[in-house]
Enzyme design. Sequence first.
Site, short mmCIF file in Angstrom:
data_model
loop_
_atom_site.label_atom_id
_atom_site.label_comp_id
_atom_site.label_asym_id
_atom_site.label_seq_id
_atom_site.Cartn_x
_atom_site.Cartn_y
_atom_site.Cartn_z
N ASP A 1 0.63 7.33 2.08
CA ASP A 1 -0.49 6.40 2.28
C ASP A 1 -1.79 7.17 2.53
OD1 ASP A 1 -0.19 3.69 1.91
OD2 ASP A 1 0.61 3.30 3.92
N GLN B 1 4.68 0.20 6.83
CA GLN B 1 3.85 -0.94 6.45
C GLN B 1 3.00 -1.40 7.64
OE1 GLN B 1 3.70 -2.35 3.25
NE2 GLN B 1 2.00 -3.52 4.10
N LYS C 1 7.00 -3.11 -3.52
CA LYS C 1 6.96 -1.64 -3.54
C LYS C 1 8.34 -1.09 -3.89
CE LYS C 1 3.06 -1.21 -0.41
NZ LYS C 1 2.58 -1.18 0.98
#
Length: 291
Positions: free
Chosen positions: A120, A97, A53
């Site tokens: 997200d 994460q 990422k």
Amino acid sequence: MTATLIDGKAFAARLRSRIADEVTALKARGIAPGLAVVLVGEDPASAVYVRSKGKMTREVGMNSYEHRLPADTAQDDLLALIDQLNNDPAVNGILVQLPLPRHMDESAVINAIAPEKDVDGFHILNVGRLATGQKAMVPCTPLGCLMLLRDHLGDLSGKNAVVIGRSNIVGKPMAQLLLRDSATVTVAHSRTQDLPGLCRQADILVAAVGRPKMVAADWVKPGAVVIDVGINRTDEGLVGDVDFDAVQPVAGAITPVPGGVGPMTIACLLANTLTATARANGLPDPQGLTP
Ligand code: NAD
């Protein structure tokens, strides 16, 4: 008949290149998009995701801020970092994460992220906004699937869609996005009866289960578009939830694993960061990156 291959890798590369162009244009106006990624603990798979990422973020010209915390970090310390990132104008997107270590309350942590920076799309406000048709941050994997479907089919209106899997990360938001595009949506899961018969009615079949090659050829309506979200590590390498070789002669179009949905997820994370940056600066949403 052999299905058309839906090349997510190529689509994602084009998307990243377009995002890079938009980042260049923003920078010319003095706006530098930034994405902060927080990793707690040393889970090797998570570490790989975070590294890639960061790399992709830098490749499109965005600033990448990586925060690595030890596995025994107190939840309050993680919340303090999130608060700091929420208030940092250089940070447009924040991603924590998952999974988090067991002593942490995942919902409390996700809901501490400022909703406008929640790239997200897991914050409860974004979940509610998506479900009620309001402007939201949309989870990256289903957003990527939607882009591939629209690109291949154009209008999804009136199509019969079956989504296998009801997770908060993939299945449920996928169903919401398909509904928003006026498909007739059925969500199947581990308790669904006659799953093969249900899937055979689908013009659009999305598999997000985590069971290698579960979707067999006789589950697929001839000509259907099959989107395989599954990522399963097996002795024969990475395989999806769809038995690709068996289904390809039946389907109208299909995503491969790897090279289908996977590359779209990170590209959509960058797309969401671009959208968040535009919104933070009072600019219109970049075209085609939000549903
Ligand atoms: P999950 O484990 O949270 O959810 C799986 C879902 O499948 C559940 O809703 C469950 O009810 C359903 N299910 C389980 N067994 C079933 C069965 N026998 N029949 C029908 N339904 C069944 O998983 P998830 O996070 O939604 O991920 C699903 C898959 O997608 C995994 O393989 C994961 O690795 C992959 N994934 C890929 C990406 C990507 O970027 N391509 C992103 C996220 C997840």
